[in-house]
Design a protein around this motif. Structure first.
Motif, PDB file in Angstrom:
ATOM      1  N   GLN A   1      36.500  53.725  41.208  1.00  7.14           N
ATOM      2  CA  GLN A   1      35.702  52.970  42.154  1.00  7.14           C
ATOM      3  C   GLN A   1      35.020  51.928  41.156  1.00  7.14           C
ATOM      4  O   GLN A   1      34.782  52.350  40.171  1.00  7.14           O
ATOM      5  N   LEU A   2      34.274  50.870  41.727  1.00 10.79           N
ATOM      6  CA  LEU A   2      33.796  50.027  40.928  1.00 10.79           C
ATOM      7  C   LEU A   2      32.154  49.947  41.592  1.00 10.79           C
ATOM      8  O   LEU A   2      31.902  49.774  42.744  1.00 10.79           O
ATOM      9  N   VAL A   3      31.286  49.915  40.562  1.00 12.06           N
ATOM     10  CA  VAL A   3      29.977  49.973  40.776  1.00 12.06           C
ATOM     11  C   VAL A   3      29.068  48.828  40.326  1.00 12.06           C
ATOM     12  O   VAL A   3      29.329  48.813  39.100  1.00 12.06           O
TER      13      VAL A   3
ATOM     14  N   TYR B   1      40.758  46.896  43.213  1.00 14.72           N
ATOM     15  CA  TYR B   1      39.640  47.506  43.643  1.00 14.72           C
ATOM     16  C   TYR B   1      38.599  46.594  43.713  1.00 14.72           C
ATOM     17  O   TYR B   1      38.525  45.450  42.901  1.00 14.72           O
ATOM     18  N   TRP B   2      37.748  46.776  44.615  1.00 12.58           N
ATOM     19  CA  TRP B   2      36.540  45.779  44.844  1.00 12.58           C
ATOM     20  C   TRP B   2      35.142  46.927  44.883  1.00 12.58           C
ATOM     21  O   TRP B   2      35.233  47.941  45.344  1.00 12.58           O
ATOM     22  N   GLY B   3      34.249  46.174  44.303  1.00 10.26           N
ATOM     23  CA  GLY B   3      32.844  46.829  44.495  1.00 10.26           C
ATOM     24  C   GLY B   3      32.351  46.667  45.869  1.00 10.26           C
ATOM     25  O   GLY B   3      32.814  45.993  46.697  1.00 10.26           O
TER      26      GLY B   3
ATOM     27  N   CYS C   1      32.565  42.544  42.538  1.00 18.15           N
ATOM     28  CA  CYS C   1      33.365  42.868  41.443  1.00 18.15           C
ATOM     29  C   CYS C   1      34.611  42.922  41.823  1.00 18.15           C
ATOM     30  O   CYS C   1      34.899  43.791  42.964  1.00 18.15           O
ATOM     31  N   HIS C   2      35.622  42.548  41.117  1.00 23.68           N
ATOM     32  CA  HIS C   2      36.876  43.031  41.481  1.00 23.68           C
ATOM     33  C   HIS C   2      37.594  43.169  40.097  1.00 23.68           C
ATOM     34  O   HIS C   2      37.431  43.029  39.034  1.00 23.68           O
TER      35      HIS C   2
ATOM     36  N   ASP D   1      43.175  42.257  34.930  1.00 19.64           N
ATOM     37  CA  ASP D   1      42.156  41.267  35.149  1.00 19.64           C
ATOM     38  C   ASP D   1      40.974  42.083  35.664  1.00 19.64           C
ATOM     39  O   ASP D   1      40.998  42.966  36.617  1.00 19.64           O
ATOM     40  N   MET D   2      39.658  41.393  35.206  1.00 17.43           N
ATOM     41  CA  MET D   2      38.501  41.811  35.994  1.00 17.43           C
ATOM     42  C   MET D   2      37.950  40.373  36.436  1.00 17.43           C
ATOM     43  O   MET D   2      37.925  39.543  35.544  1.00 17.43           O
TER      44      MET D   2
END
Length: 121
Positions: free
Chosen positions: A3-5, A110-112, A95-96, A33-34
């Protein structure tokens, strides 16, 4: 579970600064990529900035020269330094990341959860 926090949103006056941070947690094999996206009130989500694993960056024209994206590959984190904020920067910022989670095959998006940035006097 990966997960993204996110952290760092808030209320700021025009011309002020904020720094957003995002950390990927869980068992991660690789990170491509971020980046950061935002969704202003009543509008569609749009790209703000993206950075690849080699440090190459891309910015939306509206934020060039004001925002700086950075990442720490060892920690799987991405940040967004926002300076000279304008009223039109008000949005929910997401955030991705393209992550390859351990036990899975290939990269997935993934998404925050999103963090509110409000620019107001």
């Amino acid at each position: 579970q990966v997960q993204l926090v996110e952290s760092g949103g808030g209320l700021v006056q025009p011309g002020g600064s904020l720094r957003l941070s995002c950390a990927a947690s869980g068992s991660i094999f690789s990170c491509n990529d971020m980046g950061w996206y935002r969704q202003p009130p009543g509008k569609q989500r749009e790209l703000v900035a993206v950075i690849n694993s080699g440090g190459r960056t891309k910015y939306a024209d509206s934020v060039k020269g004001r925002f700086t994206i950075g990442r720490d590959n060892a920690k799987s984190t991405v940040s967004l330094q926002m300076n000279s904020l304008k009223l039109e920067d008000t949005a929910v910022y997401y955030c991705h990341a393209e992550l390859w989670a351990s036990g899975r095959i290939g990269y997935n998006d993934y998404w925050g959860q999103g963090t509110q940035v409000t620019v107001s006097s």
